[in-house]
Design a protein around this motif. Structure first.
Motif, PDB file in Angstrom:
ATOM      1  N   GLY A 232      36.631  46.309  26.123  1.00  0.00           N
ATOM      2  CA  GLY A 232      35.763  45.695  27.123  1.00  0.00           C
ATOM      3  C   GLY A 232      36.512  45.351  28.390  1.00  0.00           C
ATOM      4  N   LEU A 233      37.762  44.889  28.242  1.00  0.00           N
ATOM      5  CA  LEU A 233      38.578  44.552  29.413  1.00  0.00           C
ATOM      6  C   LEU A 233      38.890  45.791  30.230  1.00  0.00           C
ATOM      7  N   VAL A 234      39.210  46.892  29.557  1.00  0.00           N
ATOM      8  CA  VAL A 234      39.499  48.143  30.254  1.00  0.00           C
ATOM      9  C   VAL A 234      38.264  48.646  30.993  1.00  0.00           C
ATOM     10  N   ALA A 235      37.102  48.540  30.331  1.00  0.00           N
ATOM     11  CA  ALA A 235      35.856  48.993  30.964  1.00  0.00           C
ATOM     12  C   ALA A 235      35.530  48.167  32.200  1.00  0.00           C
ATOM     13  N   SER A 236      35.733  46.835  32.113  1.00  0.00           N
ATOM     14  CA  SER A 236      35.452  45.986  33.274  1.00  0.00           C
ATOM     15  C   SER A 236      36.402  46.291  34.426  1.00  0.00           C
ATOM     16  N   ARG A 237      37.671  46.555  34.094  1.00  0.00           N
ATOM     17  CA  ARG A 237      38.632  46.910  35.151  1.00  0.00           C
ATOM     18  C   ARG A 237      38.259  48.244  35.798  1.00  0.00           C
ATOM     19  N   HIS A 238      37.796  49.184  34.971  1.00  0.00           N
ATOM     20  CA  HIS A 238      37.381  50.486  35.503  1.00  0.00           C
ATOM     21  C   HIS A 238      36.181  50.328  36.426  1.00  0.00           C
ATOM     22  N   THR A 239      35.231  49.491  36.023  1.00  0.00           N
ATOM     23  CA  THR A 239      34.052  49.240  36.864  1.00  0.00           C
ATOM     24  C   THR A 239      34.448  48.584  38.182  1.00  0.00           C
ATOM     25  N   ALA A 240      35.371  47.607  38.111  1.00  0.00           N
ATOM     26  CA  ALA A 240      35.833  46.937  39.334  1.00  0.00           C
ATOM     27  C   ALA A 240      36.545  47.912  40.259  1.00  0.00           C
ATOM     28  N   THR A 241      37.317  48.827  39.680  1.00  0.00           N
ATOM     29  CA  THR A 241      38.016  49.814  40.508  1.00  0.00           C
ATOM     30  C   THR A 241      37.037  50.748  41.211  1.00  0.00           C
ATOM     31  N   ARG A 242      36.024  51.194  40.475  1.00  0.00           N
ATOM     32  CA  ARG A 242      35.002  52.058  41.077  1.00  0.00           C
ATOM     33  C   ARG A 242      34.254  51.333  42.195  1.00  0.00           C
TER      34      ARG A 242
END
Length: 294
Positions: free
Chosen positions: A15-25
């Motif tokens: 979940g943390l990786v997914a949230s970071r990916h979303t923030a980067t996008r």
């Protein structure tokens, strides 16, 4: 067996990786939008720079976005040339009256098409929408003849009346009214409200976002229109700001002074910038609700 804290951190990692990916996008998306906005603003910034630069200095070169020999003479001098004040007033009158009439008539037509059952409704609505496929230039000759037969050229009526027939406005308001729940009207009828009371007291307030969007579109198009005022208004005192400022190009001195030319364009577009900055939230909301958004 691994400790509970280890199991919790392992479960939270995806979940943390997914949230970071979303923030980067989201960050890259915002950066792209900022770059696009700067590219769109570049011509306006260049126009502003030239308008605030001295004409004598501009005759030597026009490169750069920073004003050269900063001066406000070009901006203040716009209203001292020709009948610019009268042209500005003409544009304001025509744009405001056209906007009010167009929004009111399109709202009434949109409500009728969306809510009232009458014979031939589908055919009439299709006929109105067919007007979207006809370029306005194709109607200039018959429209000019009709206005000439009525002896209305060089009047405000000639500049206003041909614009209030807006098929796009009828379509937008029809779409908007069709999305308003029927329970609103039924409640008004139960309370004893007639059709006109229901329309003006219930439906119009609910349609405010769509009316704002249509009003902004109408105001911008009317203010920027050049061809019809050029054809209909032949007297200089009836020019709008677009045709009036364009007429100054026949003056050699006015056409060669680049700073004055850009200042006229800046002053002519200033009301549109103010309108957009003041009502952009209403515009976005109206468009989103008309297209089916919440």
């Amino acid at each position: 067996m691994s400790p509970p804290s280890t199991r919790k951190s392992s479960a939270a990692a995806p979940g943390l990786v997914a949230s970071r990916h979303t923030a980067t996008r989201a960050t890259w998306w915002h950066l792209a939008m900022i770059v696009a906005a700067l590219v769109w603003l570049l011509p306006m910034l260049w126009m502003l720079s030239l308008a605030l630069s001295d004409n004598a200095t501009l005759s030597q070169g026009v490169t750069g976005l920073i004003p050269r020999d900063f001066t406000l003479d070009n901006v203040f001098g716009v209203f001292s040339v020709g009948l610019t004040s009268r042209w500005f007033l003409n544009s304001a009158i025509v744009a405001i009256v056209t906007t009010v009439l167009t929004v009111l008539l399109c709202a009434m037509a949109g409500y009728a098409f969306a809510r009232i059952e009458f014979p031939g409704r589908t055919f009439v609505y299709a006929t109105v929408l067919a007007g979207l496929m006809i370029p306005k230039e194709a109607m200039f000759i018959p429209l000019f003849t009709m206005v000439a037969d009525a002896e209305m050229h060089n009047t405000y009526a000639a500049l206003v009346l041909p614009r209030i027939a807006a098929p796009l406005g009828v379509f937008l308001m029809t779409q908007f009214f069709s999305k308003i729940p029927l329970e609103m009207e039924e409640a008004a009828r139960v309370d004893g409200a007639g059709p006109w009371r229901t329309f003006f007291s219930i439906m119009l307030p609910l349609a405010t976002p769509g009316m704002f969007a249509l009003g902004i579109f109408t105001f911008v198009q009317t203010w920027n229109d050049y061809l019809w005022p050029l054809v209909s208004a032949t007297k200089s005192e009836m020019f709008t700001i677009t045709t009036g400022l364009a007429s100054l190009q026949g003056n050699f001195a006015q056409a060669t002074e680049l700073g004055s030319l850009m200042a006229r364009g800046l002053v002519g577009s200033l009301p549109l910038l103010i309108i957009f900055l003041l009502f952009q939230r209403h515009l976005i909301r109206g468009i989103s609700m008309t297209s089916g958004g919440k």
